[in-house]
Write an enzyme that holds these catalytic residues in place. Structure first.
Site, mmCIF file in Angstrom:
data_model
loop_
_atom_site.group_PDB
_atom_site.id
_atom_site.type_symbol
_atom_site.label_atom_id
_atom_site.label_comp_id
_atom_site.label_asym_id
_atom_site.label_seq_id
_atom_site.Cartn_x
_atom_site.Cartn_y
_atom_site.Cartn_z
ATOM 1 N N ASP A 191 0.794 -1.241 0.000
ATOM 2 C CA ASP A 191 0.000 0.000 0.000
ATOM 3 C C ASP A 191 0.821 1.283 0.000
ATOM 4 O OD1 ASP A 191 -1.928 -1.901 0.161
ATOM 5 O OD2 ASP A 191 -2.625 -1.377 2.166
ATOM 6 N N LEU A 214 2.467 0.955 4.166
ATOM 7 C CA LEU A 214 1.637 1.977 4.807
ATOM 8 C C LEU A 214 0.241 1.386 5.055
ATOM 9 C CD1 LEU A 214 2.425 5.041 2.522
ATOM 10 C CD2 LEU A 214 3.322 4.608 4.792
ATOM 11 N N VAL A 253 -1.978 -0.688 10.537
ATOM 12 C CA VAL A 253 -3.086 -1.417 9.918
ATOM 13 C C VAL A 253 -2.561 -2.396 8.874
ATOM 14 C CG1 VAL A 253 -5.275 -1.216 8.685
ATOM 15 C CG2 VAL A 253 -4.614 0.550 10.329
ATOM 16 N N CYS A 254 -2.025 -1.852 7.789
ATOM 17 C CA CYS A 254 -1.609 -2.695 6.664
ATOM 18 C C CYS A 254 -0.373 -3.534 6.969
ATOM 19 C CB CYS A 254 -1.341 -1.825 5.441
ATOM 20 S SG CYS A 254 -2.705 -0.732 5.024
ATOM 21 N N MET A 255 0.420 -3.124 7.980
ATOM 22 C CA MET A 255 1.593 -3.906 8.366
ATOM 23 C C MET A 255 1.282 -4.861 9.516
ATOM 24 S SD MET A 255 4.696 -3.369 6.908
ATOM 25 C CE MET A 255 5.967 -3.166 8.160
#
Length: 231
Positions: free
Chosen positions: A25, A118, A122-124
């Site tokens: 992302d 990013l 959240v995304c990690m």
């Protein structure tokens, strides 16, 4: 009995062939709200990591979320490093819940994964915790990730470390892949990436090569001592 040292690298060190990289992302919509790292530094570090992985032929999974409808295109610094490689677009905030991403992880077949993306919280956190729970060995590139505040980023990094993730930085990732300046086949690649995206260290390399003809590991110095200039 005393321990006998041997000139053998630790198994925990990264090499071009013992892991896969997951880039998550790196898109404008997420970058707009990122405050834990300056956007130009974030893009620089993403470029460093991407070009390192591409240059060393590390299997890489670039994933996006709602690319066409909301989040925008992946950073050009990443897509330029992997021309023609499909981006795995999804709807889930956690890439590990996306079938296409998991199919690619399984196709590559590495049990050691390196993540950057990013947002950190959240995304990690989602894929990192999910991968660790399923038995993968996980590394996170903390300065090629960001979040809406420094606290959000730091708490996310702490949470991943507490779960067993191993933190590294962008430049560390590149230099760990090279590891020995005598590896001539990737020497020019590594110093070139350092010079372009390695910050103050890169400036030092450029200066040393141009002014003094310096060369790590005893490499021959073409172009009158400057490895960075074309013939």
């Amino acid at each position: 009995m005393p321990i006998t040292a041997t000139p053998t690298p630790a198994k925990g060190l990264l090499s071009p062939t013992n892991h896969a990289l997951v880039l998550i992302d790196f898109q404008p919509q997420m970058a707009f709200a990122t405050r834990s790292i300056a956007p130009e530094l974030l893009r620089n570090n993403a470029a460093l990591v991407s070009n390192a992985a591409a240059g060393f032929a590390v299997p890489t999974i670039p994933a996006t979320v709602a690319e066409k409808s909301f989040s925008g295109p992946m950073f050009a610094e990443i897509t330029d490093a992997f021309p023609g490689q499909p981006l795995l677009d999804r709807t889930s905030m956690n890439p590990w819940e996306d079938t296409a991403v998991i199919e690619e992880v399984n196709r590559i077949g590495q049990d050691r994964l390196v993540f950057a993306g990013l947002w950190t919280s959240v995304c990690m956190v989602g894929p990192v915790l999910s991968a660790i729970e399923q038995g993968f060995e996980v590394y996170v590139i903390t300065d090629a990730s960001g979040d809406i505040s420094e606290e959000a980023h730091e708490r996310a990094v702490e949470r991943m470390i507490q779960a067993g993730a191993r933190p590294i930085t962008s430049l560390q990732y590149l230099l760990e892949l090279q590891r020995d300046w005598a590896r001539g086949e990737t020497y020019g690649l590594t110093t070139g990436i350092d010079a372009k995206w390695g910050g103050a260290y890169g400036l030092g390399i450029t200066c040393a090569k141009m002014m003094f003809g310096a060369s790590e590991g005893g490499h021959p110095r073409p172009n009158g001592g400057n490895d960075l200039l074309p013939p």
